[in-house]
Motif scaffolding. Structure first.
Motif, PDB file in Angstrom:
ATOM      1  N   LYS A 261      -3.414  -2.001   3.995  1.00  0.00           N
ATOM      2  CA  LYS A 261      -2.846  -3.219   4.574  1.00  0.00           C
ATOM      3  C   LYS A 261      -2.869  -3.196   6.102  1.00  0.00           C
ATOM      4  O   LYS A 261      -3.122  -4.228   6.741  1.00  0.00           O
ATOM      5  N   ARG A 262      -2.630  -2.029   6.696  1.00  0.00           N
ATOM      6  CA  ARG A 262      -2.357  -1.967   8.133  1.00  0.00           C
ATOM      7  C   ARG A 262      -3.468  -1.367   8.994  1.00  0.00           C
ATOM      8  O   ARG A 262      -3.404  -1.444  10.218  1.00  0.00           O
ATOM      9  N   SER A 263      -4.469  -0.773   8.372  1.00  0.00           N
ATOM     10  CA  SER A 263      -5.487  -0.078   9.160  1.00  0.00           C
ATOM     11  C   SER A 263      -6.888  -0.568   8.809  1.00  0.00           C
ATOM     12  O   SER A 263      -7.061  -1.415   7.938  1.00  0.00           O
ATOM     13  N   SER A 264      -7.885   0.003   9.486  1.00  0.00           N
ATOM     14  CA  SER A 264      -9.284  -0.314   9.192  1.00  0.00           C
ATOM     15  C   SER A 264      -9.992   0.893   8.571  1.00  0.00           C
ATOM     16  O   SER A 264     -11.153   1.150   8.865  1.00  0.00           O
ATOM     17  N   ILE A 265      -9.277   1.609   7.704  1.00  0.00           N
ATOM     18  CA  ILE A 265      -9.906   2.733   7.023  1.00  0.00           C
ATOM     19  C   ILE A 265     -11.097   2.243   6.199  1.00  0.00           C
ATOM     20  O   ILE A 265     -11.092   1.132   5.694  1.00  0.00           O
TER      21      ILE A 265
END
Length: 304
Positions: free
Chosen positions: A161-165
């Protein structure tokens, strides 16, 4: 060997990767394993700063110097250790990650990491700070992409949800199908899975049951009792013309969300066996369904 895209990145990784933790510290032996892997088309090497307290990275760095540009090199950080002392502590802080990358780059004799992974994670971590560290490393050109190595659903959901992994390394096999619950979410966000543990500690190979770890022989594996494991192995051995190892590796590669299955090897013969096992087109939908009937589909009970 076929390659698959890692998430939305430009990284194309071989369907079989080499898990370098198993190569050991004997350099001539390690050299044979790595050379065999590269000769057979493996371009994805996975290590971590914690393995042998950095020695694993040092060996890899020495052995791949002249091939570095042709490889996708992955390592991990988050476990703080002091060389020569037992144990480690969990530290996902920005300051630690930014120091750890410098140490890894030096040991690996390279100026960038293709895939830098957080080696664990809890829901109580300073997740935004950790993400910020990885994003800055990417902007600085020290890493090309970053990912997560974790099986905790609550942690995975936060990073998705929060990162660009671009990837999550997860234990996944015919005997541990818990990650399948999360494949739709990961597919929706174009996050790939990098598989570890595909042969379930050797259970999903032709090894005699009596040669497996004593703990497995006594207590089984995950939700399987020892007797259930014996029954599943017998069913798989009698099920198909493919070996248990071939069924195991091709099963985990049957999903589009999987980018690569990372297999460990301490001998070059093991590398060859794993590469030769990959023939995913031999497992049509009805066979996959039948394999699912033979095995359990558990879910993660904790960290939800």
């Amino acid at each position: 060997m076929k390659k698959r895209r890692l998430g939305q990145s430009d990284l194309m990784v071989s369907e079989v990767g080499l898990g370098c933790m198993s190569i050991g510290t004997n350099i001539p032996t390690a050299k044979k394993v790595i050379e065999e892997a590269i000769d057979l088309g493996i371009n994805y090497l996975d290590t971590a700063d914690l393995y042998d307290q950095g020695v694993n990275e040092e060996i890899i760095g020495e052995l791949i110097m002249d091939k570095r540009q042709d490889l996708i090199l992955a390592t991990k950080a988050g476990n703080r250790f002091e060389k020569g002392k037992d144990g480690w502590t969990w530290d996902p802080s920005k300051s630690h990650i930014k120091k750890a990358i410098k140490d890894s780059l030096q040991r690996l004799k390279t100026d960038y990491i293709d895939l830098y992974q957080l080696h664990g994670g809890t829901i109580d971590d300073p997740i935004d700070e950790t993400i910020e560290a990885f994003e800055e490393l990417k902007q600085e050109g020290l890493i090309r992409e970053y990912g997560l190595s974790s099986i905790r659903p609550n942690v995975i959901k936060e990073y998705v949800k929060r990162s660009s992994i671009v990837s999550i390394m997860m234990q996944y096999s015919l005997l541990d199908r818990r990650p399948e619950e999360w494949f739709p979410l990961l597919g929706q966000h174009d996050v790939s899975v990098v598989v570890r543990g595909a042969v379930a500690k050797g259970i999903l190979t032709s090894r005699p049951f009596s040669t497996l770890a004593s703990k497995i022989q006594a207590n089984g594996y995950l939700s399987y009792t020892a007797n259930e494991l014996k029954q599943v192995r017998e069913q798989l051995a009698d099920y198909h013309t493919l070996s248990i190892n071939e069924l195991a590796l091709n099963y985990v590669l049957s999903s589009n969300v999987i980018a690569s299955v990372v297999t460990g090897a301490s001998r070059k013969e093991q590398v060859k066996e794993n590469v030769q096992a990959i023939r995913a087109d031999l497992l049509p939908a009805h066979i996959l369904d039948e394999l699912k009937q033979i095995t359990k589909k558990d879910i993660y009970e904790q960290h939800r």
